[in-house]
Design a protein around this motif. Structure first.
Motif, mmCIF file in Angstrom:
data_model
loop_
_atom_site.group_PDB
_atom_site.id
_atom_site.type_symbol
_atom_site.label_atom_id
_atom_site.label_comp_id
_atom_site.label_asym_id
_atom_site.label_seq_id
_atom_site.Cartn_x
_atom_site.Cartn_y
_atom_site.Cartn_z
ATOM 1 N N ALA A 133 0.843 -1.206 0.000
ATOM 2 C CA ALA A 133 0.000 0.000 0.000
ATOM 3 C C ALA A 133 0.877 1.254 0.000
ATOM 4 N N ALA A 134 1.889 1.278 0.860
ATOM 5 C CA ALA A 134 2.772 2.445 0.961
ATOM 6 C C ALA A 134 3.507 2.695 -0.362
ATOM 7 N N SER A 135 3.879 1.634 -1.061
ATOM 8 C CA SER A 135 4.587 1.789 -2.343
ATOM 9 C C SER A 135 3.711 2.455 -3.403
ATOM 10 N N LYS A 136 2.411 2.434 -3.172
ATOM 11 C CA LYS A 136 1.464 3.080 -4.090
ATOM 12 C C LYS A 136 0.948 4.398 -3.507
ATOM 13 N N ASN A 137 1.697 4.927 -2.523
ATOM 14 C CA ASN A 137 1.325 6.174 -1.847
ATOM 15 C C ASN A 137 -0.073 6.098 -1.226
ATOM 16 N N PHE A 138 -0.344 4.969 -0.600
ATOM 17 C CA PHE A 138 -1.631 4.727 0.042
ATOM 18 C C PHE A 138 -1.376 4.337 1.493
ATOM 19 N N LYS A 139 -2.056 5.003 2.415
ATOM 20 C CA LYS A 139 -1.896 4.690 3.839
ATOM 21 C C LYS A 139 -2.970 3.682 4.251
#
Length: 155
Positions: A133-139
């Motif tokens: 998720a973080a790698s896709k700029n998603f928290k």
């Protein structure tokens, strides 16, 4: 084969589970009301996921007056937010968290045949999902992974 990583937590049951849930909810700044206690006790007595409607029906019978499902949903939403209950998304049903106050992601194994649902703790899977998720700029706020299939009793 991947090794399952579990964090240390104490599994509670019976009255001990009810007391642990109460302590966790109060520690989070919320009140432990008689209705919240009734909903948690009803939820905890089920080994399989239970719907808000089933809880409302059972409490209506035991109290001798109608309990609205909307009231149950509000309490269950609070329980999920405070980590006292786990929501099985695919069936819109809930399980009591047997280690309330212990934060972790939800990984469920759901049997399509009998409905048995097992909750699994695996820190490596949780880290991987959150990193993805973080790698896709998603928290990721509340990751839930549900694996549908057949349990050992049904295969």
């Amino acid at each position: 084969m991947a090794t399952q990583h579990q964090h240390a937590h104490k599994e509670h049951s019976g009255e001990d589970l009810l007391h642990a849930a109460q302590a966790a909810l109060v520690a989070s700044g919320e009140q432990w009301t008689s209705m919240r206690e009734s909903v948690f006790a009803e939820l905890a007595r089920h080994e399989r996921p239970v719907s808000a409607y089933d809880i409302a029906d059972n409490l209506s019978k035991s109290r001798g007056k109608r309990v609205a499902p909307n009231s149950i949903y509000r309490i269950l939403d609070l329980f999920v937010a405070k980590n006292l209950a786990l929501r099985v998304e695919c069936s819109n049903a809930y399980l009591a968290n047997t280690h309330p106050g212990c934060e972790h992601d939800c990984i469920f194994l759901v049997c399509d045949e009998c409905g048995e649902t097992k909750h699994v703790d695996d820190e490596a899977v949780s880290r991987t999902v959150r990193a993805l998720a973080a790698s896709k700029n998603f928290k990721a706020e509340r990751p839930v992974l549900e694996i549908r299939g057949m349990c050992s009793h049904c295969t």
